[in-house]
Design a protein around this motif. Sequence first.
Motif, short mmCIF file in Angstrom:
data_model
loop_
_atom_site.label_atom_id
_atom_site.label_comp_id
_atom_site.label_asym_id
_atom_site.label_seq_id
_atom_site.Cartn_x
_atom_site.Cartn_y
_atom_site.Cartn_z
N LEU A 97 -0.63 -3.41 1.41
CA LEU A 97 0.33 -2.39 1.83
C LEU A 97 -0.44 -1.20 2.36
CD1 LEU A 97 3.43 -1.90 1.81
CD2 LEU A 97 3.08 -0.62 -0.30
N LEU A 132 9.76 -2.04 6.42
CA LEU A 132 8.59 -1.75 7.24
C LEU A 132 8.90 -2.07 8.70
CD1 LEU A 132 5.73 -3.21 5.01
CD2 LEU A 132 6.82 -0.97 4.91
N VAL A 178 3.69 2.12 5.07
CA VAL A 178 4.89 2.62 4.40
C VAL A 178 4.87 4.14 4.44
CG1 VAL A 178 3.80 2.63 2.11
CG2 VAL A 178 6.26 2.44 2.28
#
Length: 828
Positions: free
Chosen positions: A108, A271, A278
């Motif tokens: 992420l 996303l 993010v």
Amino acid sequence: MGGSALAAVDAWCTPLQLACRLEAEAGFGDLQGRRDRFSRFVSTSLAAPVAGLEAAERQQLAALARDFGGYGELALGSRQGLVRKLRQALHELRCRRREVLPVAPPRLRLGAPAAAERAGTATMARLTAQTPLSEVTGIGPKTATRLAALGLLVVRDLVHHYPRDYLDYAHLVRIAALEPGRTATIVATVRRCHAFGSPRNPNLAILELHLQDVTGRLKVTRFFAGRRFSSPGWLKSQQRLYPVGATVAVSGLVKESPYGPGFADPLLEVLEAPGAPVRSEQIGRFVPVYALTEGLNGEALARAIAAVLPSAIRWPDPLPEPLRLELGLVGRGEALQGLHRPADREELQRCRRRLVFDEFLLLQLALGQRRERLRRSPAPPLLLPVGGEDLVSRFLALLPFPLTGAQNRVLAEIRADMERPQPMARLVQGDVGSGKTVVALAALLGAIQAGHQGALMAPTEVLAAQHFHKLAGWLPQLNVSIELLTGSTPARRRRQLLQDLANGQVNLLVGTHALLEDPVQFDRLGLVVVDEQHRFGVRQRNRLLAKGLQPHLLTMTATPIPRTLALSIHGDLDISQIDELPPGRTPIRTRLLRGAERPSAWELVRQEVAKGQRAYVVLPLVEESEKLDLRSAVEVHRHLDEEVFPALAVGLLHGRMTGEEKQRAISAFQEGRSQVLVSTTVVEVGVDVPEASVMVIEHAERFGLAQLHQLRGRVGRGAAASHCLLLHEGDNAMARQRLELLARSGDGFEIAEMDLRLRGPGQVLGTRQSGLPDLALASLSDDGAVLEEARLAARRILAADPGLDHHPHLRQALEAQRRRSVEAAQLN
């Protein structure tokens, strides 16, 4: 297992797993299929399992088949449990037949939070530590007022308002690795999205997302309370936010549900692309949790901190660069950033260590400078005559016992200090009954022999009177005059005593804080002994020192103080330890008793009194409290005197009695005119009765361990076997664990270390006195290694630069800390 056999197991398990999922989604109502109900389909399938299973697996499936035969008659909870059991069995069956390769956690990318971007533009002009928060762009007047309610007035206050906890949304996992009870973040793909109004509550909207990653599937539910969320338009807009195939990041606390692990009120963000960053300020991050106040929520406080942090991290680092690098510490700006916005737990620990080091360093620098100022002051060297008989040797000859090795060692350290032209500043630690008073009296006689006066200060009138009566039995034989001065001393006697003291006719004055009063003037004060040092503040101690030219100082405590706490509170003192008990002292048998076992405690008291011994009964309160269900000293005294021990004399001692009343109660107990003494903790120090062999402590869970250890030390002072009975109420496991440690251990330092961990330094010392360090982040129980580093660093810095002239930022930080301490003391 071969590929064909593995495929056969998968082909047999898949319909059963699908049926379980559909049954769960339908509410466990025994779903009706095209041919059979769910339960009949499962029973039939389990009764004819795929070939190639082991005997134990076949037995497990056969048992499940029998259970599902009665599925229709089960309650809802039992149905849920049985379906969960089957799904688990099928999952394990498939896993055992294939080599499951570990799946890497998801990745992420974290973008710059919007608040940080806003703060960056808002703080182009640098803020100083003393800039009022009301003048900071991005913090409005209302927020500044609410921050003031937390004591946050200027930028420095806000920067040092550290998080009290963190939510670990940086814990990235796959769906299959979710653990109930832990915070986590997953990245998954939307399989289905459904937004609808609750059929039971027209003001409640529900969003259901069915997500999937390479390890499994998950249903995520969010609830929206309010009429505006129930409109068809809003519900449609939610479904458009989460299209099928979109990548979603989800953070929250994992909980157990009938369908397996799920999230409680999760944070969601779609996303822009599978690898896009993010933008949320919480999802996938280590989220700080701050102490708040009414009207100030976490978001507003986070925005305020974001407004000042970019400037704060550019402030000069007070620590010299070579020392910082040598100790492996991060820069202060990086530490502040990392504490408020840590990327992960490792970064948090690095940054916290730096800020803890700074707190300890300032503390040790302040103590070091205080110690150095004391050493630069001249003091009268108290030299004993060489050869011949002096007061000290004559006193030691009067004792019915020889000094222990530890007592001799500590007395030699004290004598060496007193012979120097710099004032002694020494703390003598010793467990209950180790003989500190004898060592202190020998030191006082040394000062008197050298032509000076001595002062012995105790925290209570009871203890002061105890010292006086004990010393009055020895000193007249040595032709040494001794007097007692307390708040109870009559005015006429006080005037004569003060005149004799000023004329030098009184060699040794024993007293309480009354010795601090201005009319008390000595002729030649050479040595001050402070008993139970932790009960006096630093400023009180210095007031007494100011009465002499520059007397030597000896402090004593029977409260064992852990090393980290001693370095923090008494770092300006040398520390001696009497770590050996006199021979002949019997161990004290300590037992825990429930309140219902109180009669057995009273029976032990009767048995001991019949042998000529005496007993204490200690309670935490004087009178009944409406708020606390505790037995008071007054009530228990009446009960014991009239009902339990009608044939015995039962005394009463508590802090609200006058000094004369206290002394009468103690004298009666010492002389045997009362056999049982009911007391509050005023008996903790000072009452020395060798015949006392039983200590019963009511509501022991209400006391600290160190205090209980002190109380226990009131018995076991004679040759008879002694007992300490800890009566406790309630079912608190932690309280019982603490008391069990006390029953198991007689080591005061082990007990004090545990007390420090459980209750903190203020409680261990017995009072939040002015010498207690103001530590916002550091823990005296957990950060001992950092404290040692800071102590060594402070010594090196002061050795090379006593006035911190070459360390201007350190000097500035130290002065600011002193100002805050003075202001806080004035407010209190």
